[in-house]
Design a protein around this motif. Structure first.
Motif, PDB file in Angstrom:
ATOM      1  N   SER A 120       0.828  -1.364  -0.116  1.00  0.00           N
ATOM      2  CA  SER A 120       0.003  -0.040   0.043  1.00  0.00           C
ATOM      3  C   SER A 120       0.911   1.247  -0.094  1.00  0.00           C
ATOM      4  CB  SER A 120      -1.058  -0.076   1.362  1.00  0.00           C
ATOM      5  OG  SER A 120      -0.129   0.045   2.382  1.00  0.00           O
ATOM      6  N   GLY A 121       1.990   1.293   0.564  1.00  0.00           N
ATOM      7  CA  GLY A 121       3.019   2.366   0.607  1.00  0.00           C
ATOM      8  C   GLY A 121       2.669   3.153   1.711  1.00  0.00           C
ATOM      9  N   LEU A 122       1.792   2.595   2.587  1.00  0.00           N
ATOM     10  CA  LEU A 122       1.512   3.475   4.066  1.00  0.00           C
ATOM     11  C   LEU A 122       2.435   2.913   5.177  1.00  0.00           C
ATOM     12  CD1 LEU A 122      -2.342   3.244   3.434  1.00  0.00           C
ATOM     13  CD2 LEU A 122      -0.685   5.075   3.216  1.00  0.00           C
ATOM     14  N   PRO A 123       2.337   3.608   6.245  1.00  0.00           N
ATOM     15  CA  PRO A 123       3.229   3.199   7.305  1.00  0.00           C
ATOM     16  C   PRO A 123       2.716   1.951   8.064  1.00  0.00           C
ATOM     17  CG  PRO A 123       2.541   5.694   7.312  1.00  0.00           C
ATOM     18  CD  PRO A 123       2.001   5.049   6.539  1.00  0.00           C
ATOM     19  N   ALA A 124       3.646   1.101   8.509  1.00  0.00           N
ATOM     20  CA  ALA A 124       3.378  -0.209   9.082  1.00  0.00           C
ATOM     21  C   ALA A 124       2.488  -0.087  10.533  1.00  0.00           C
ATOM     22  CB  ALA A 124       4.642  -0.961   9.377  1.00  0.00           C
ATOM     23  N   ASP A 125       2.331   1.115  11.051  1.00  0.00           N
ATOM     24  CA  ASP A 125       1.822   1.161  12.286  1.00  0.00           C
ATOM     25  C   ASP A 125       0.451   1.816  12.159  1.00  0.00           C
ATOM     26  OD1 ASP A 125       2.667   3.656  11.479  1.00  0.00           O
ATOM     27  OD2 ASP A 125       3.770   4.423  13.470  1.00  0.00           O
ATOM     28  N   LEU A 126      -0.026   1.788  10.829  1.00  0.00           N
ATOM     29  CA  LEU A 126      -1.208   2.518  10.870  1.00  0.00           C
ATOM     30  C   LEU A 126      -2.575   1.710  11.142  1.00  0.00           C
ATOM     31  CD1 LEU A 126      -2.680   4.994   9.166  1.00  0.00           C
ATOM     32  CD2 LEU A 126      -2.860   3.274   7.376  1.00  0.00           C
ATOM     33  N   GLY A 127      -2.208   0.471  11.500  1.00  0.00           N
ATOM     34  CA  GLY A 127      -3.315  -0.336  12.051  1.00  0.00           C
ATOM     35  C   GLY A 127      -3.848  -1.413  10.999  1.00  0.00           C
ATOM     36  N   HIS A 128      -4.017  -2.837  11.449  1.00  0.00           N
ATOM     37  CA  HIS A 128      -4.262  -3.962  10.529  1.00  0.00           C
ATOM     38  C   HIS A 128      -5.360  -3.543   9.568  1.00  0.00           C
ATOM     39  CE1 HIS A 128      -5.846  -7.825   9.352  1.00  0.00           C
ATOM     40  NE2 HIS A 128      -4.658  -8.292   9.567  1.00  0.00           N
ATOM     41  N   ALA A 129      -6.529  -3.161  10.013  1.00  0.00           N
ATOM     42  CA  ALA A 129      -7.926  -3.119   9.042  1.00  0.00           C
ATOM     43  C   ALA A 129      -7.594  -1.860   8.185  1.00  0.00           C
ATOM     44  CB  ALA A 129      -8.962  -2.815   9.890  1.00  0.00           C
ATOM     45  N   ALA A 130      -6.806  -0.912   8.406  1.00  0.00           N
ATOM     46  CA  ALA A 130      -6.537   0.320   7.641  1.00  0.00           C
ATOM     47  C   ALA A 130      -5.636  -0.295   6.027  1.00  0.00           C
ATOM     48  CB  ALA A 130      -6.178   1.572   8.035  1.00  0.00           C
ATOM     49  N   LEU A 131      -4.714  -0.794   6.933  1.00  0.00           N
ATOM     50  CA  LEU A 131      -3.535  -1.424   6.027  1.00  0.00           C
ATOM     51  C   LEU A 131      -4.166  -2.427   4.907  1.00  0.00           C
ATOM     52  CD1 LEU A 131      -0.436  -1.506   8.193  1.00  0.00           C
ATOM     53  CD2 LEU A 131      -0.684  -0.201   6.220  1.00  0.00           C
ATOM     54  N   THR A 132      -5.049  -3.189   5.678  1.00  0.00           N
ATOM     55  CA  THR A 132      -5.531  -4.265   4.629  1.00  0.00           C
ATOM     56  C   THR A 132      -6.391  -3.668   3.709  1.00  0.00           C
ATOM     57  OG1 THR A 132      -5.492  -6.065   6.473  1.00  0.00           O
ATOM     58  CG2 THR A 132      -7.114  -6.357   4.574  1.00  0.00           C
ATOM     59  N   ASP A 133      -7.231  -2.853   4.007  1.00  0.00           N
ATOM     60  CA  ASP A 133      -8.140  -2.183   3.169  1.00  0.00           C
ATOM     61  C   ASP A 133      -7.337  -1.547   1.913  1.00  0.00           C
ATOM     62  OD1 ASP A 133     -10.286  -3.022   4.422  1.00  0.00           O
ATOM     63  OD2 ASP A 133     -10.666  -1.255   5.210  1.00  0.00           O
ATOM     64  N   ALA A 134      -6.293  -0.866   2.476  1.00  0.00           N
ATOM     65  CA  ALA A 134      -5.184  -0.019   1.264  1.00  0.00           C
ATOM     66  C   ALA A 134      -4.695  -0.934   0.550  1.00  0.00           C
ATOM     67  CB  ALA A 134      -4.452   0.975   2.071  1.00  0.00           C
ATOM     68  N   ALA A 135      -3.941  -1.915   1.009  1.00  0.00           N
ATOM     69  CA  ALA A 135      -3.292  -2.982   0.258  1.00  0.00           C
ATOM     70  C   ALA A 135      -4.244  -3.738  -0.929  1.00  0.00           C
ATOM     71  CB  ALA A 135      -2.733  -4.030   0.987  1.00  0.00           C
ATOM     72  N   VAL A 136      -5.566  -3.923  -0.309  1.00  0.00           N
ATOM     73  CA  VAL A 136      -6.569  -4.566  -1.264  1.00  0.00           C
ATOM     74  C   VAL A 136      -6.943  -3.459  -2.420  1.00  0.00           C
ATOM     75  CG1 VAL A 136      -8.781  -5.383  -1.444  1.00  0.00           C
ATOM     76  CG2 VAL A 136      -7.275  -6.252   0.339  1.00  0.00           C
ATOM     77  N   ASP A 137      -6.935  -2.282  -1.933  1.00  0.00           N
ATOM     78  CA  ASP A 137      -7.349  -1.272  -2.856  1.00  0.00           C
ATOM     79  C   ASP A 137      -6.120  -1.088  -4.095  1.00  0.00           C
ATOM     80  OD1 ASP A 137      -9.866  -0.575  -1.910  1.00  0.00           O
ATOM     81  OD2 ASP A 137      -9.025   1.184  -0.623  1.00  0.00           O
ATOM     82  N   GLU A 138      -4.840  -1.369  -3.420  1.00  0.00           N
ATOM     83  CA  GLU A 138      -3.830  -1.248  -4.415  1.00  0.00           C
ATOM     84  C   GLU A 138      -3.788  -2.225  -5.566  1.00  0.00           C
ATOM     85  OE1 GLU A 138      -0.032   0.253  -6.286  1.00  0.00           O
ATOM     86  OE2 GLU A 138      -1.852   1.107  -5.227  1.00  0.00           O
ATOM     87  N   LEU A 139      -4.108  -3.486  -5.015  1.00  0.00           N
ATOM     88  CA  LEU A 139      -4.240  -4.666  -6.130  1.00  0.00           C
ATOM     89  C   LEU A 139      -5.376  -4.419  -6.948  1.00  0.00           C
ATOM     90  CD1 LEU A 139      -3.852  -7.847  -3.746  1.00  0.00           C
ATOM     91  CD2 LEU A 139      -2.215  -7.101  -5.254  1.00  0.00           C
ATOM     92  N   ALA A 140      -6.440  -3.857  -6.229  1.00  0.00           N
ATOM     93  CA  ALA A 140      -7.564  -3.543  -7.449  1.00  0.00           C
ATOM     94  C   ALA A 140      -6.953  -2.477  -8.585  1.00  0.00           C
ATOM     95  CB  ALA A 140      -8.685  -2.880  -6.749  1.00  0.00           C
ATOM     96  N   ARG A 141      -6.226  -1.626  -8.270  1.00  0.00           N
ATOM     97  CA  ARG A 141      -5.553  -0.535  -8.806  1.00  0.00           C
ATOM     98  C   ARG A 141      -4.588  -1.322 -10.172  1.00  0.00           C
ATOM     99  NH1 ARG A 141      -1.443   2.668 -10.197  1.00  0.00           N
ATOM    100  NH2 ARG A 141      -0.030   1.533  -8.307  1.00  0.00           N
ATOM    101  N   LEU A 142      -3.720  -2.137  -9.342  1.00  0.00           N
ATOM    102  CA  LEU A 142      -2.841  -2.629 -10.421  1.00  0.00           C
ATOM    103  C   LEU A 142      -3.024  -3.572 -11.159  1.00  0.00           C
ATOM    104  CD1 LEU A 142       0.032  -3.177  -7.470  1.00  0.00           C
ATOM    105  CD2 LEU A 142       0.153  -1.642  -9.502  1.00  0.00           C
ATOM    106  N   PHE A 143      -4.488  -4.546 -10.600  1.00  0.00           N
ATOM    107  CA  PHE A 143      -5.035  -5.479 -11.760  1.00  0.00           C
ATOM    108  C   PHE A 143      -6.357  -5.251 -12.017  1.00  0.00           C
ATOM    109  CE2 PHE A 143      -1.188  -7.040  -9.638  1.00  0.00           C
ATOM    110  CZ  PHE A 143      -0.338  -7.613 -10.495  1.00  0.00           C
ATOM    111  N   ASN A 144      -7.335  -5.710 -11.073  1.00  0.00           N
ATOM    112  CA  ASN A 144      -8.630  -5.340 -11.124  1.00  0.00           C
ATOM    113  C   ASN A 144      -9.411  -5.647  -9.740  1.00  0.00           C
ATOM    114  OD1 ASN A 144      -9.845  -7.953 -11.297  1.00  0.00           O
ATOM    115  ND2 ASN A 144      -8.719  -8.360 -13.300  1.00  0.00           N
ATOM    116  N   PRO A 145     -10.611  -5.137  -9.483  1.00  0.00           N
ATOM    117  CA  PRO A 145     -11.400  -5.499  -8.132  1.00  0.00           C
ATOM    118  C   PRO A 145     -11.444  -6.878  -8.049  1.00  0.00           C
ATOM    119  CG  PRO A 145     -12.270  -3.881  -9.512  1.00  0.00           C
ATOM    120  CD  PRO A 145     -11.189  -4.288 -10.382  1.00  0.00           C
TER     121      PRO A 145
END
Length: 239
Positions: free
Chosen positions: A103-128
């Protein structure tokens, strides 16, 4: 190495003899019949997985070996040519293991927020669809007051119940960990057998469902592999 021989070798045999290079070659052989655009997307997914997991190891081997075997098994033994599914197979641990790097976000952001951001990045790179398949096989943050293995089994049952295509990825992942349990140290094998044994009946039931998108031949192959995994778990835990 000869292509014909490489295509005939079991995946763990390729791992033992040729290592990551052999698995990469086998994956490339599996992709030769794909159209150029689909092949390029799968190569991008492999490159991303290799970057994210570059420093990860599974006891005796690079972690990428596991991801390659999971993807190749789906292609070769399950007969699946759905590029989204193969892409998600290569990246099935990316969100769980490296959400901050992805996601490119700080590791201490929190599990749920990081997970959502990482999933969003995969959607951007590939597809939803790729992103949601990866989400379905990504473990949640566990309650430290409850048994971790029990929470894992509950999560797998719930997520696979609602997502038939995710079953294809998870069962290949499970096969690599379960049938492949003999290809590691005793300590790791014992821990894995204890974690996975109780999940076999649920996976067997999920694979047998009419909405699981696999051929009869693929389902029979998987059920045989689940039987073998169960035998190996019993040998480790009961022997």
């Amino acid at each position: 190495m000869a292509s014909r021989m490489l295509l005939s070798m079991p995946l763990h045999a390729i791992t033992e003899v040729y290592g990551e290079a052999g698995l990469r070659d086998r994956f490339a052989l599996e992709l030769e019949s794909f159209p150029a655009g689909e092949r390029e997307r799968l190569e991008r997914a492999l490159a991303l997985a290799a970057r994210l997991h570059a420093d990860d190891r599974r006891v005796r081997e690079p972690y990428l070996n596991h991801l390659l075997r999971v993807a190749i098994r789906i292609l070769r033994y399950y007969g699946i040519r759905d590029v989204d599914v193969i892409t998600a197979a290569l990246l099935h641990d990316a969100v769980e293991d490296h959400p901050d790097e992805l996601s490119g976000l700080p590791a201490d952001l929190g599990h749920a927020a990081l997970t959502d951001a990482a999933v969003d990045e995969l959607a951007r790179l590939f597809n939803p669809r790729v992103a949601e398949l990866v989400r379905s096989v990504t473990n949640p943050e566990y309650d430290p007051e409850r048994d971790r293995n029990e929470q894992y089994r509950m999560h797998v049952a719930e997520s696979l119940d609602r997502d038939p295509w995710a079953r294809v990825i998870k069962v290949s992942d499970f096969t690599d960990n379960g049938v492949g349990v003999i290809h590691t140290t005793y300590e790791k094998a014992y821990k894995s057998a204890h974690k996975y044994r109780a999940l076999v009946p649920k996976l067997r039931e999920l694979v047998g469902r009419p909405d699981t998108p696999l051929s009869i031949e693929a389902k029979d192959h998987i059920l045989d592999q689940l039987d073998l995994a169960e035998e190996r778990f019993a040998a480790i835990l009961d022997g």
